[in-house]
Write a protein that holds these residues in place. Structure first.
Motif, PDB file in Angstrom:
ATOM      1  N   MET A 135      -9.864 -25.718  54.436  1.00  0.00           N
ATOM      2  CA  MET A 135     -11.192 -25.967  53.861  1.00  0.00           C
ATOM      3  C   MET A 135     -11.855 -27.211  54.434  1.00  0.00           C
ATOM      4  SD  MET A 135     -11.277 -23.371  51.966  1.00  0.00           S
ATOM      5  CE  MET A 135     -12.758 -23.608  50.981  1.00  0.00           C
ATOM      6  N   LEU A 136     -11.283 -27.805  55.487  1.00  0.00           N
ATOM      7  CA  LEU A 136     -11.862 -29.009  56.066  1.00  0.00           C
ATOM      8  C   LEU A 136     -13.293 -28.738  56.525  1.00  0.00           C
ATOM      9  CD1 LEU A 136     -11.312 -31.960  56.941  1.00  0.00           C
ATOM     10  CD2 LEU A 136     -10.667 -31.052  59.190  1.00  0.00           C
ATOM     11  N   GLY A 137     -14.245 -29.513  55.998  1.00  0.00           N
ATOM     12  CA  GLY A 137     -15.635 -29.371  56.377  1.00  0.00           C
ATOM     13  C   GLY A 137     -16.389 -28.287  55.628  1.00  0.00           C
ATOM     14  N   ALA A 138     -15.728 -27.627  54.663  1.00  0.00           N
ATOM     15  CA  ALA A 138     -16.378 -26.540  53.921  1.00  0.00           C
ATOM     16  C   ALA A 138     -16.689 -26.914  52.486  1.00  0.00           C
ATOM     17  CB  ALA A 138     -15.482 -25.293  53.936  1.00  0.00           C
ATOM     18  N   LEU A 139     -16.361 -28.152  52.078  1.00  0.00           N
ATOM     19  CA  LEU A 139     -16.439 -28.512  50.660  1.00  0.00           C
ATOM     20  C   LEU A 139     -17.463 -29.594  50.364  1.00  0.00           C
ATOM     21  CD1 LEU A 139     -12.589 -28.555  49.999  1.00  0.00           C
ATOM     22  CD2 LEU A 139     -14.200 -26.742  49.382  1.00  0.00           C
ATOM     23  N   GLY A 140     -18.238 -30.014  51.334  1.00  0.00           N
ATOM     24  CA  GLY A 140     -19.223 -31.055  51.098  1.00  0.00           C
ATOM     25  C   GLY A 140     -18.575 -32.360  50.692  1.00  0.00           C
ATOM     26  N   ASP A 141     -19.158 -33.016  49.695  1.00  0.00           N
ATOM     27  CA  ASP A 141     -18.640 -34.304  49.229  1.00  0.00           C
ATOM     28  C   ASP A 141     -17.345 -34.161  48.433  1.00  0.00           C
ATOM     29  OD1 ASP A 141     -20.895 -35.342  50.365  1.00  0.00           O
ATOM     30  OD2 ASP A 141     -21.984 -35.605  48.478  1.00  0.00           O
ATOM     31  N   ASP A 142     -16.984 -32.939  48.077  1.00  0.00           N
ATOM     32  CA  ASP A 142     -15.823 -32.693  47.213  1.00  0.00           C
ATOM     33  C   ASP A 142     -14.607 -32.271  48.008  1.00  0.00           C
ATOM     34  OD1 ASP A 142     -14.361 -32.343  44.855  1.00  0.00           O
ATOM     35  OD2 ASP A 142     -14.901 -30.213  44.724  1.00  0.00           O
ATOM     36  N   GLY A 143     -14.421 -32.839  49.188  1.00  0.00           N
ATOM     37  CA  GLY A 143     -13.331 -32.369  50.040  1.00  0.00           C
ATOM     38  C   GLY A 143     -12.081 -33.200  49.993  1.00  0.00           C
ATOM     39  N   SER A 144     -12.112 -34.329  49.276  1.00  0.00           N
ATOM     40  CA  SER A 144     -10.948 -35.214  49.290  1.00  0.00           C
ATOM     41  C   SER A 144     -10.831 -35.951  47.972  1.00  0.00           C
ATOM     42  CB  SER A 144     -11.074 -36.232  50.433  1.00  0.00           C
ATOM     43  OG  SER A 144     -12.214 -37.064  50.238  1.00  0.00           O
ATOM     44  N   VAL A 145      -9.668 -36.562  47.775  1.00  0.00           N
ATOM     45  CA  VAL A 145      -9.410 -37.443  46.628  1.00  0.00           C
ATOM     46  C   VAL A 145      -8.911 -38.765  47.190  1.00  0.00           C
ATOM     47  CG1 VAL A 145      -8.085 -37.800  44.517  1.00  0.00           C
ATOM     48  CG2 VAL A 145      -8.842 -35.487  45.136  1.00  0.00           C
ATOM     49  N   PRO A 146      -9.682 -39.870  46.998  1.00  0.00           N
ATOM     50  CA  PRO A 146     -10.997 -39.903  46.326  1.00  0.00           C
ATOM     51  C   PRO A 146     -12.068 -39.195  47.160  1.00  0.00           C
ATOM     52  CG  PRO A 146     -10.505 -42.005  47.366  1.00  0.00           C
ATOM     53  CD  PRO A 146      -9.256 -41.192  47.491  1.00  0.00           C
ATOM     54  N   ALA A 147     -13.141 -38.841  46.475  1.00  0.00           N
ATOM     55  CA  ALA A 147     -14.226 -38.108  47.119  1.00  0.00           C
ATOM     56  C   ALA A 147     -14.902 -38.972  48.177  1.00  0.00           C
ATOM     57  CB  ALA A 147     -15.240 -37.653  46.078  1.00  0.00           C
ATOM     58  N   THR A 148     -15.370 -38.344  49.243  1.00  0.00           N
ATOM     59  CA  THR A 148     -16.088 -39.048  50.307  1.00  0.00           C
ATOM     60  C   THR A 148     -17.386 -38.310  50.605  1.00  0.00           C
ATOM     61  OG1 THR A 148     -14.836 -37.801  51.969  1.00  0.00           O
ATOM     62  CG2 THR A 148     -14.005 -39.968  51.392  1.00  0.00           C
ATOM     63  N   ALA A 149     -18.458 -39.063  50.731  1.00  0.00           N
ATOM     64  CA  ALA A 149     -19.756 -38.456  51.017  1.00  0.00           C
ATOM     65  C   ALA A 149     -19.800 -37.953  52.449  1.00  0.00           C
ATOM     66  CB  ALA A 149     -20.869 -39.477  50.786  1.00  0.00           C
ATOM     67  N   VAL A 150     -20.434 -36.818  52.660  1.00  0.00           N
ATOM     68  CA  VAL A 150     -20.570 -36.244  53.988  1.00  0.00           C
ATOM     69  C   VAL A 150     -21.427 -37.155  54.861  1.00  0.00           C
ATOM     70  CG1 VAL A 150     -21.620 -34.347  55.294  1.00  0.00           C
ATOM     71  CG2 VAL A 150     -20.221 -33.864  53.287  1.00  0.00           C
ATOM     72  N   GLY A 151     -21.055 -37.247  56.138  1.00  0.00           N
ATOM     73  CA  GLY A 151     -21.832 -38.039  57.082  1.00  0.00           C
ATOM     74  C   GLY A 151     -21.333 -39.461  57.181  1.00  0.00           C
ATOM     75  N   GLY A 152     -22.158 -40.309  57.773  1.00  0.00           N
ATOM     76  CA  GLY A 152     -21.807 -41.702  57.970  1.00  0.00           C
ATOM     77  C   GLY A 152     -22.101 -42.123  59.393  1.00  0.00           C
ATOM     78  N   PRO A 153     -22.161 -43.413  59.668  1.00  0.00           N
ATOM     79  CA  PRO A 153     -22.555 -43.911  60.986  1.00  0.00           C
ATOM     80  C   PRO A 153     -21.534 -43.648  62.083  1.00  0.00           C
ATOM     81  CG  PRO A 153     -21.838 -45.725  59.572  1.00  0.00           C
ATOM     82  CD  PRO A 153     -21.916 -44.511  58.698  1.00  0.00           C
ATOM     83  N   VAL A 154     -20.292 -43.356  61.723  1.00  0.00           N
ATOM     84  CA  VAL A 154     -19.262 -43.127  62.738  1.00  0.00           C
ATOM     85  C   VAL A 154     -19.388 -41.736  63.329  1.00  0.00           C
ATOM     86  CG1 VAL A 154     -16.785 -42.935  63.161  1.00  0.00           C
ATOM     87  CG2 VAL A 154     -17.658 -44.787  61.732  1.00  0.00           C
ATOM     88  N   THR A 155     -19.372 -40.714  62.467  1.00  0.00           N
ATOM     89  CA  THR A 155     -19.386 -39.330  62.954  1.00  0.00           C
ATOM     90  C   THR A 155     -20.776 -38.701  62.948  1.00  0.00           C
ATOM     91  OG1 THR A 155     -18.983 -38.417  60.746  1.00  0.00           O
ATOM     92  CG2 THR A 155     -17.048 -39.006  62.068  1.00  0.00           C
ATOM     93  N   ARG A 214     -13.444 -20.435  57.081  1.00  0.00           N
ATOM     94  CA  ARG A 214     -13.731 -19.113  57.640  1.00  0.00           C
ATOM     95  C   ARG A 214     -12.532 -18.633  58.477  1.00  0.00           C
ATOM     96  NH1 ARG A 214     -19.165 -17.929  57.608  1.00  0.00           N
ATOM     97  NH2 ARG A 214     -18.365 -15.770  57.536  1.00  0.00           N
ATOM     98  N   LEU A 215     -12.369 -17.318  58.541  1.00  0.00           N
ATOM     99  CA  LEU A 215     -11.379 -16.740  59.435  1.00  0.00           C
ATOM    100  C   LEU A 215     -11.932 -16.762  60.863  1.00  0.00           C
ATOM    101  CD1 LEU A 215      -9.950 -13.627  57.549  1.00  0.00           C
ATOM    102  CD2 LEU A 215      -8.707 -15.696  58.191  1.00  0.00           C
TER     103      LEU A 215
END
Length: 962
Positions: A176-196, A502-503
């Motif tokens: 599910m990496l990249g398919a869950l938006g801001d809810d992809g990790s614990v603790p939660a991390t917001a999508v985006g950022g200056p690095v990527t 996705r498959l």
């Protein structure tokens, strides 16, 4: 992906190789410092590149004569850590990897007195961790049993640090990496950022060490845009992306007889035309295997024809304008292979490391070299001496072999078409949907899974193995042989069929990582647009680079035994048939330092890249004579299918000795330790087979690249065909079986002609052989070792024309054999184990491993990729739309965890009945037989646990009477 050799050269697991019994493992730390921003680091790029070459030359001179190191080896297993939400059936990344790693390494120090231990190192993702054995495996058969035992120990010890709702299965990717938006990790991390600047993942999931963020940002900065990853989407019955593409059926676009080919790393034109949602694919059985950028896949052939009175040919040049008069120069009628030098018009650099002018520069305009078809061959007798038609090397005493040479057949049905023809995508985008559909079918345009950050590739887990060789030559030879095996083993271990929820229509991770670290600028990727040349970056950002810095190798490395072949100034390797961009200035510096052409080419090739991370205070401050930091900063970020590793410098008298090593990097991680151990021990044994039996796996690198493409295909291990060498042992007679009766050790064994190739000779028999009267028809044989002349020349073995040296084989044929000329790799491993008289306990386990590998190769068992895809498609929540939901991912990962830990019976189709004994955290560390007095409460509590036992309290005390 393996940080200690991928990302940070200073983060090294240091094996004490001088005395394995007194082995200790010392861990360095990731460099502490401040990474320079890209714009600042650009001013130091050239210095680091130049210093890196100086450091290699210093290292080479220091260690080039090291010989006699023992065979030591080790594996690396990578884990992802995830959090389960049982109530909602969700699974997320757990960003506790650093905390867990620190705790594990503290415990390793406490229990360092144990014979078996582990070492834990960080990975790119904040949820990832890598583990290796704390001491290397040795060159004894019993150590083959240590592999699975140590892998199980690593899994046990990792379990001790996990929370109740955390799991750490050995899977290639978080589905599910990249398919869950801001809810992809614990603790939660917001999508985006200056690095990527990603649209799918957040910067917060990257390992917190500043090196990793700098690496990600600098790849994007150098490229001039975000990385672009597009993987073909699996076509199921209700996949919405295929709904408007009428005429497609839920199967491979290539039909049943060929594999879909994803042309990773070469998708600029299709992206420009179709956008991020589509990708052009090819088919493995097509006579015109193409890439959508129209790149040449093989080097150009040139006919030598100097048309002037008395001119017989051309002298080689060690550099443009510098004649090498003592080399075996090409005569008129010879065919040479090479590519034009963009920076030096009118010159070509040959695959053997030398240079030739295309025409005269004296005003007479005499043409020396004429571009010809890749199917053209030399026609003169000199080629029989120089070997211009032969792969690898042919000694000057090969006339008896050449005397029987027949003309090479030209029937296309009998020969593999060497020319990888080019097809390019159409140049303009139509707004008419019907026209788009027609183009989609004509050019195999497929909907894609789009990804845009380094984490999608470097967030994958894999299995890697490193071998220490006896000396530099052996390490270079193993590098070449393992490069051929890389796509074969990747297909056999395929385990990556789900990406971004996705498959996928592919099974392997490799191409994803290729595109996730592709820092090439537009001109380097072959585009005519893009920014102006930049004098601070390598090649001014305009040198044509045909591959990403993460890809298969571009040049073989073994130089050959120059003393036996009498060709010290000539490299006759017809298999280096793909472009090898090099830094010409660095190449000349390396040659002036006395380094042979092929190794100089290898180093000059990896130095066409820029260093990706430079730290403040670590530029000119680094000592080029005693340190290798700048060399490693580029070497370790050339992520190729095989890596060649020179011995690192010793910084103190107590530092361990480490020899020449070769790292095998293509295998996918498996669900169980049984599988991982099976493939690890197999590739280790295969290296011994190759060296002991003088085998040769060489095929042209263009075919190795084709195999890498094919290995990604869905179920390639069963459906695919791969280019592989027909005769691994040198032929004693014949031309690869074409047009003439051939004889090899293998055909002799299969056909029962025991008298044909004897291995032990009396003096009389030896004399008969030398006089040509032996019925075997071979040349002289070493009376002491019973080794034929052809074998003595190995691996500089004669082989025949390059088209004849290989053919397409199925995985079953590669592993189990084909005809009487190809015995198969598994039978050879068995033969080797018999040869060394392997002990019965080890032999029993190796038999289980080899039986498992054979069943997977023959399709009786499935790869993890096939099993995972089937699991998803059979799940009650699956809608046949190629979408992997939260609940499917949850159940899949729990199943992988329980199978790997032996808590769920492994599916028959996956392991064939192999039993995985349960793994428990309680068994992670040995327990000391303590004698410290305990208090009354503890005693009572302990006794209460056993009060219910029937034998407690004397009910059956008589049973214990002696």
């Amino acid at each position: 992906m393996l940080i200690n050799s991928y990302l940070c050269p200073l983060f090294l697991a240091v094996w004490s190789l001088s005395n394995a019994s007194a082995f200790t493992l010392q861990m360095g730390l990731l460099k502490v410092g401040v990474p320079q921003p890209w714009e600042k680091s650009k001013k130091n790029l050239n210095y680091v590149r130049e210093a890196g070459v100086r450091q290699f030359i210093s290292t080479y001179n220091r260690v080039k004569d090291l010989k006699g190191d023992e065979f030591l080896w080790g594996d690396e297993v990578e884990y992802g850590i995830f959090i389960l939400d049982e109530e909602n059936k969700k699974i997320r990344l757990s960003l506790r990897a650093k905390e867990i790693m620190d705790n594990l390494n503290k415990n390793e120090e406490i229990y360092s007195y144990e014979n078996e231990g582990c070492n834990w190192v960080p990975e790119y993702g904040g949820w990832m961790i890598e583990a290796t054995p704390s001491r290397p495996y040795t060159g004894y058969s019993t150590d083959l049993l240590r592999v699975e035992r140590n892998m199980r120990l690593r899994r046990k010890r990792l379990l001790t640090e996990l929370k109740e709702n955390e799991i750490a299965p050995t899977v290639a990717v978080f589905p599910m990496l990249g398919a869950l938006g801001d809810d992809g990790s614990v603790p939660a991390t917001a999508v985006g950022g200056p690095v990527t600047e990603s649209d799918y993942i957040g910067d917060g999931i990257i390992n917190p060490h500043p090196r990793f963020a700098a690496l990600s940002a600098n790849i994007r900065e150098r490229r001039g845009e975000k990385v672009n990853i597009r993987v073909p989407l699996f076509h199921d019955t209700d996949t919405p992306e295929y709904a408007h593409l009428t005429g497609f059926t839920p199967s491979s676009c290539c039909g049943d007889e060929s594999m879909l080919l994803w042309r990773f790393g070469k998708g600029d034109i299709s992206r420009e035309k179709y956008g991020d949602g589509f990708v052009i694919v090819g088919c493995s059985s097509s006579a015109k295997e193409f890439n959508d950028a129209g790149d040449p896949m093989t080097l150009q052939k040139w006919l030598v024809n100097v048309e002037c009175e008395g001119c017989l040919g051309l002298f080689y040049r060690s550099a443009p304008g510098v004649i090498v008069a003592d080399a075996d120069w090409p005569r008129n009628g010879d065919v040479v292979v090479g590519s034009e030098i963009p920076d030096v018009p009118g010159w070509i650099r040959l695959q053997n490391g030398y240079y030739l002018p295309i025409s005269s520069d004296d005003g007479k305009e005499i043409t020396f070299l004429h571009a010809v078809s890749t199917e053209t061959h030399a026609k003169n007798q000199q080629s029989k001496i120089l070997g211009s038609e032969t792969p690898l090397f042919r000694g000057r005493s090969s006339s008896s072999f050449d005397a029987g040479r027949r003309s090479i057949p030209t029937d296309p049905s009998k020969l593999t078409d060497l020319k990888l023809a080019l097809e390019t995508a159409v140049s303009s985008l139509s707004n008419d949907e019907a026209e788009f559909i027609d183009e989609a079918k004509a050019f195999n345009v497929r909907p894609s899974i789009h990804m845009d950050a380094m984490a999608f590739g470097m967030g994958c887990c894999c299995l890697q193995v490193t071998f220490q060789a006896t000396d530099m030559d052996e390490s270079r030879f193993l590098y070449d042989q393992l490069a051929v095996m890389a796509p074969i083993m990747m297909a056999l271990t395929a385990s990556t069929p789900v990406l971004r929820g996705r498959l996928a229509d592919t099974d392997c991770r490799w191409g994803i990582i290729t595109e996730c670290v592709d820092d090439r600028r537009p001109a380097e990727r072959g585009r005519t647009d893009g920014p102006e040349p930049d004098s601070e970056v390598a090649g001014k950002g305009y040198r044509r680079l045909y591959k990403s810095r993460y890809d298969s190798i571009s040049t073989f490395l073994f130089q050959g035994n120059s003393e036996e072949s009498d060709m010290s100034n000539r490299i006759l390797n017809m298999y280096n048939d793909i472009p090898v961009p090099i830094d010409e200035e660095k190449y000349r510096d390396l040659r002036k330092a006395g380094i042979d052409p092929l190794l100089s080419q290898h180093i000059a090739h990896i130095f066409v890249r820029d260093p990706l991370v430079i730290f403040d205070g670590a530029v000119e401050e680094v000592d080029d004579e005693t340190q290798t930091e700048h060399f490693e900063s580029i070497q370790s970020t050339n992520w190729q299918s095989v890596r060649w590793k020179p011995p690192p410098p010793r910084t103190g008298p107590n530092d361990p000795h480490i020899g020449w090593r070769t790292e095998f990097r293509s295998m996918e991680i498996q669900i169980t330790d049984f599988e991982n151990a099976a493939f690890t021990t197999f590739i280790a044994l295969l290296t011994r087979v190759i060296l002991t039996f003088d085998l040769n796996l060489y095929v042209p690198l263009s075919r190795v690249d084709a195999n890498m493409q094919r290995a990604h295909g869905r179920n390639a291990a069963v459906k695919g065909k791969f280019f592989f060498r027909r005769h691994m042992a040198p032929l004693e007679k014949g031309d690869d079986g074409f047009q003439e009766q051939y004889m090899s050790m293998f055909s002799t064994a299969v056909n029962g002609k025991k008298g044909g190739l004897p291995t032990v000779y009396s003096e009389n028999n030896l004399g008969a052989l030398n006089n040509g009267t032996s019925s075997a028809g071979t040349s002289s044989v070493d009376s002491e070792e019973g080794v034929s002349e052809k074998r003595r020349a190995a691996p500089n073995a004669s082989g025949g024309a390059e088209e004849n040296s290989f053919e397409e084989m199925t995985m079953a044929e590669i592993m189990t054999g084909k005809g009487d000329y190809f015995p198969g790799l598994i039978p050879l491993v068995y033969a080797y184990l018999d040869h060394i008289q392997c002990d019965s306990v080890t032999m029993e386990r190796m038999t289980k491993y080899l039986d498992f590998i054979e069943k997977r190769a023959t399709g009786q068992l499935v790869t993890p990729a096939t099993w995972i895809r089937t699991f998803v498609r059979n799940h009650e929540d699956y809608k046949f739309d190629s979408v992997v939901t939260d609940s499917i991912a949850y159940d899949l990962m729990v199943a992988c965890k329980e199978i790997g830990e032996g808590k769920r019976v492994a599916p028959e189709e996956l392991l064939g009945g192999a039993e995985i004994k349960p793994i428990s955290a309680a068994d992670a560390y040995v327990k000391k037989l303590e004698s410290k007095r305990v208090n009354n409460g503890q005693i009572i509590s302990l006794l209460e646990r056993y009060s219910v036992r029937k034998t407690f309290g004397g009910t059956k005390a008589e049973e214990y009477q002696i």
